[in-house]
Design a protein around this motif. Structure first.
Motif, PDB file in Angstrom:
ATOM      1  N   VAL A 182      -7.196   8.452  -3.801  1.00 61.74           N
ATOM      2  CA  VAL A 182      -6.510   7.159  -3.713  1.00 61.74           C
ATOM      3  C   VAL A 182      -5.296   7.288  -2.798  1.00 61.74           C
ATOM      4  CG1 VAL A 182      -5.221   5.400  -4.999  1.00 61.74           C
ATOM      5  CG2 VAL A 182      -7.348   6.328  -5.944  1.00 61.74           C
ATOM      6  N   PHE A 183      -4.554   8.372  -2.929  1.00 61.91           N
ATOM      7  CA  PHE A 183      -3.411   8.616  -2.056  1.00 61.91           C
ATOM      8  C   PHE A 183      -3.838   8.610  -0.591  1.00 61.91           C
ATOM      9  CE2 PHE A 183      -1.415  11.957   0.519  1.00 61.91           C
ATOM     10  CZ  PHE A 183      -0.177  11.379   0.717  1.00 61.91           C
ATOM     11  N   LEU A 184      -4.849   9.383  -0.259  1.00 55.85           N
ATOM     12  CA  LEU A 184      -5.277   9.491   1.141  1.00 55.85           C
ATOM     13  C   LEU A 184      -5.759   8.155   1.699  1.00 55.85           C
ATOM     14  CD1 LEU A 184      -7.097  12.935   1.059  1.00 55.85           C
ATOM     15  CD2 LEU A 184      -4.952  12.378   2.219  1.00 55.85           C
ATOM     16  N   VAL A 185      -6.542   7.425   0.922  1.00 47.70           N
ATOM     17  CA  VAL A 185      -7.072   6.137   1.392  1.00 47.70           C
ATOM     18  C   VAL A 185      -5.940   5.130   1.580  1.00 47.70           C
ATOM     19  CG1 VAL A 185      -8.527   4.165   0.756  1.00 47.70           C
ATOM     20  CG2 VAL A 185      -9.380   6.502   0.447  1.00 47.70           C
TER      21      VAL A 185
ATOM     22  N   GLY B  27       0.491  17.190  -7.366  1.00 51.24           N
ATOM     23  CA  GLY B  27       0.418  18.209  -6.322  1.00 51.24           C
ATOM     24  C   GLY B  27      -0.991  18.383  -5.770  1.00 51.24           C
ATOM     25  N   PHE B  28      -1.739  17.298  -5.725  1.00 53.19           N
ATOM     26  CA  PHE B  28      -3.126  17.264  -5.239  1.00 53.19           C
ATOM     27  C   PHE B  28      -4.074  18.090  -6.107  1.00 53.19           C
ATOM     28  CE2 PHE B  28      -0.624  16.528  -1.294  1.00 53.19           C
ATOM     29  CZ  PHE B  28      -0.985  15.209  -1.125  1.00 53.19           C
ATOM     30  N   SER B  29      -3.720  18.283  -7.365  1.00 52.22           N
ATOM     31  CA  SER B  29      -4.593  19.027  -8.277  1.00 52.22           C
ATOM     32  C   SER B  29      -5.560  18.104  -9.027  1.00 52.22           C
ATOM     33  CB  SER B  29      -3.758  19.829  -9.279  1.00 52.22           C
ATOM     34  OG  SER B  29      -3.027  18.964 -10.127  1.00 52.22           O
ATOM     35  N   ARG B  30      -5.347  16.809  -8.933  1.00 53.88           N
ATOM     36  CA  ARG B  30      -6.234  15.833  -9.586  1.00 53.88           C
ATOM     37  C   ARG B  30      -6.976  15.060  -8.493  1.00 53.88           C
ATOM     38  NH1 ARG B  30      -2.997  12.215 -13.078  1.00 53.88           N
ATOM     39  NH2 ARG B  30      -5.008  11.710 -13.985  1.00 53.88           N
ATOM     40  N   PRO B  31      -8.304  15.150  -8.464  1.00 61.19           N
ATOM     41  CA  PRO B  31      -9.076  14.587  -7.349  1.00 61.19           C
ATOM     42  C   PRO B  31      -8.954  13.077  -7.147  1.00 61.19           C
ATOM     43  CG  PRO B  31     -10.439  16.071  -8.659  1.00 61.19           C
ATOM     44  CD  PRO B  31      -9.147  15.889  -9.395  1.00 61.19           C
ATOM     45  N   LEU B  32      -9.117  12.274  -8.188  1.00 63.91           N
ATOM     46  CA  LEU B  32      -9.119  10.827  -7.997  1.00 63.91           C
ATOM     47  C   LEU B  32      -7.789  10.299  -7.448  1.00 63.91           C
ATOM     48  CD1 LEU B  32     -10.597   8.162  -8.087  1.00 63.91           C
ATOM     49  CD2 LEU B  32      -9.938   7.955 -10.491  1.00 63.91           C
ATOM     50  N   PRO B  33      -6.651  10.644  -8.059  1.00 64.80           N
ATOM     51  CA  PRO B  33      -5.394  10.166  -7.471  1.00 64.80           C
ATOM     52  C   PRO B  33      -5.165  10.713  -6.060  1.00 64.80           C
ATOM     53  CG  PRO B  33      -5.023  10.956  -9.697  1.00 64.80           C
ATOM     54  CD  PRO B  33      -6.420  11.309  -9.339  1.00 64.80           C
ATOM     55  N   SER B  34      -5.672  11.901  -5.786  1.00 66.03           N
ATOM     56  CA  SER B  34      -5.533  12.475  -4.439  1.00 66.03           C
ATOM     57  C   SER B  34      -6.311  11.662  -3.416  1.00 66.03           C
ATOM     58  CB  SER B  34      -6.014  13.928  -4.419  1.00 66.03           C
ATOM     59  OG  SER B  34      -5.221  14.722  -5.272  1.00 66.03           O
TER      60      SER B  34
ATOM     61  N   LEU C  69       0.828  -1.211   0.000  1.00 63.22           N
ATOM     62  CA  LEU C  69       0.000   0.000   0.000  1.00 63.22           C
ATOM     63  C   LEU C  69       0.861   1.259   0.000  1.00 63.22           C
ATOM     64  CD1 LEU C  69      -2.871  -1.042   2.433  1.00 63.22           C
ATOM     65  CD2 LEU C  69      -3.097  -0.465   0.004  1.00 63.22           C
ATOM     66  N   GLU C  70       2.054   1.164   0.589  1.00 63.18           N
ATOM     67  CA  GLU C  70       2.971   2.309   0.531  1.00 63.18           C
ATOM     68  C   GLU C  70       3.346   2.600  -0.924  1.00 63.18           C
ATOM     69  OE1 GLU C  70       7.220   4.031   2.137  1.00 63.18           O
ATOM     70  OE2 GLU C  70       6.758   1.928   2.481  1.00 63.18           O
ATOM     71  N   THR C  71       3.573   1.554  -1.691  1.00 66.19           N
ATOM     72  CA  THR C  71       3.831   1.737  -3.119  1.00 66.19           C
ATOM     73  C   THR C  71       2.648   2.424  -3.788  1.00 66.19           C
ATOM     74  OG1 THR C  71       5.299  -0.182  -3.245  1.00 66.19           O
ATOM     75  CG2 THR C  71       4.254   0.515  -5.296  1.00 66.19           C
ATOM     76  N   ALA C  72       1.440   1.972  -3.450  1.00 66.27           N
ATOM     77  CA  ALA C  72       0.236   2.556  -4.053  1.00 66.27           C
ATOM     78  C   ALA C  72       0.100   4.031  -3.716  1.00 66.27           C
ATOM     79  CB  ALA C  72      -1.007   1.787  -3.597  1.00 66.27           C
ATOM     80  N   TRP C  73       0.354   4.391  -2.447  1.00 66.34           N
ATOM     81  CA  TRP C  73       0.196   5.817  -2.122  1.00 66.34           C
ATOM     82  C   TRP C  73       1.304   6.664  -2.723  1.00 66.34           C
ATOM     83  CZ3 TRP C  73       3.863   8.374   0.572  1.00 66.34           C
ATOM     84  CH2 TRP C  73       4.510   7.804   1.669  1.00 66.34           C
ATOM     85  N   ALA C  74       2.495   6.113  -2.856  1.00 67.54           N
ATOM     86  CA  ALA C  74       3.575   6.891  -3.479  1.00 67.54           C
ATOM     87  C   ALA C  74       3.274   7.162  -4.948  1.00 67.54           C
ATOM     88  CB  ALA C  74       4.907   6.150  -3.333  1.00 67.54           C
ATOM     89  N   VAL C  75       2.798   6.149  -5.643  1.00 66.82           N
ATOM     90  CA  VAL C  75       2.442   6.321  -7.053  1.00 66.82           C
ATOM     91  C   VAL C  75       1.260   7.279  -7.188  1.00 66.82           C
ATOM     92  CG1 VAL C  75       1.547   5.130  -9.100  1.00 66.82           C
ATOM     93  CG2 VAL C  75       3.395   4.090  -7.761  1.00 66.82           C
ATOM     94  N   SER C  76       0.273   7.134  -6.311  1.00 58.28           N
ATOM     95  CA  SER C  76      -0.894   8.028  -6.345  1.00 58.28           C
ATOM     96  C   SER C  76      -0.499   9.467  -6.048  1.00 58.28           C
ATOM     97  CB  SER C  76      -1.944   7.570  -5.336  1.00 58.28           C
ATOM     98  OG  SER C  76      -2.402   6.288  -5.656  1.00 58.28           O
ATOM     99  N   LEU C  77       0.438   9.641  -5.142  1.00 57.56           N
ATOM    100  CA  LEU C  77       0.919  10.992  -4.836  1.00 57.56           C
ATOM    101  C   LEU C  77       1.528  11.626  -6.080  1.00 57.56           C
ATOM    102  CD1 LEU C  77       1.459  13.237  -2.776  1.00 57.56           C
ATOM    103  CD2 LEU C  77       3.582  12.031  -2.180  1.00 57.56           C
ATOM    104  N   ASP C  78       2.322  10.863  -6.804  1.00 55.07           N
ATOM    105  CA  ASP C  78       2.903  11.364  -8.050  1.00 55.07           C
ATOM    106  C   ASP C  78       1.806  11.704  -9.055  1.00 55.07           C
ATOM    107  OD1 ASP C  78       5.052  11.807 -10.058  1.00 55.07           O
ATOM    108  OD2 ASP C  78       4.183  10.007 -10.968  1.00 55.07           O
ATOM    109  N   ARG C  79       0.837  10.804  -9.184  1.00 56.93           N
ATOM    110  CA  ARG C  79      -0.243  10.987 -10.154  1.00 56.93           C
ATOM    111  C   ARG C  79      -1.193  12.127  -9.782  1.00 56.93           C
ATOM    112  NH1 ARG C  79       2.102   9.672 -14.026  1.00 56.93           N
ATOM    113  NH2 ARG C  79       2.783   7.556 -14.248  1.00 56.93           N
ATOM    114  N   SER C  80      -1.202  12.510  -8.493  1.00 57.13           N
ATOM    115  CA  SER C  80      -2.113  13.581  -8.065  1.00 57.13           C
ATOM    116  C   SER C  80      -1.676  14.955  -8.560  1.00 57.13           C
ATOM    117  CB  SER C  80      -2.221  13.607  -6.535  1.00 57.13           C
ATOM    118  OG  SER C  80      -1.074  14.191  -5.951  1.00 57.13           O
TER     119      SER C  80
END
Length: 104
Positions: A34-37, A25-32, A12-23
């Motif tokens: 996913v990152f938080l969850v 800078g938290f400008s994209r809602p869905l990856p943001s 899950l750490e891998t998932a949040w790191a990738v989601s953080l990149d995909r977000s």
């Protein structure tokens, strides 16, 4: 059970790191979201595992799994460098994680 939860939390750490990149800078809602969850679930799993696994071992294994997973994802899916030296370094991290489990 603690070790299984710890490994899943590392993934899950891998998932949040990738989601953080995909977000972006938290400008994209869905990856943001996913990152938080995945961040919360990863931390909860780590906290659970640390009830039975010493903090030094547990944290090192958790970070190692996350780091190797994230770097591997970057090489496979994002076209990041997959040089021999980089792969050897990641294998050394894996060896360290396995060693921590074996000598726990």
């Amino acid at each position: 059970m603690a070790w299984i939860v710890l490994v899943l939390s590392g993934l899950l750490e891998t998932a949040w790191a990738v989601s953080l990149d995909r977000s972006a800078g938290f400008s994209r809602p869905l990856p943001s979201v996913v990152f938080l969850v995945t961040l919360v679930l990863s931390m909860l799993g780590l906290a659970y595992a640390l009830r039975e696994i010493p903090v030094g071992t547990g944290y090192a294994v958790w970070v190692g799994i996350g780091a190797v997973g994230t770097a591997g994802y970057g090489m496979v899916a994002l076209g990041e460098s997959a040089s021999l030296a980089r792969i050897v370094c990641l294998l050394l991290v894996v060896a360290g994680v396995v060693g921590l489990k074996l000598f726990h």
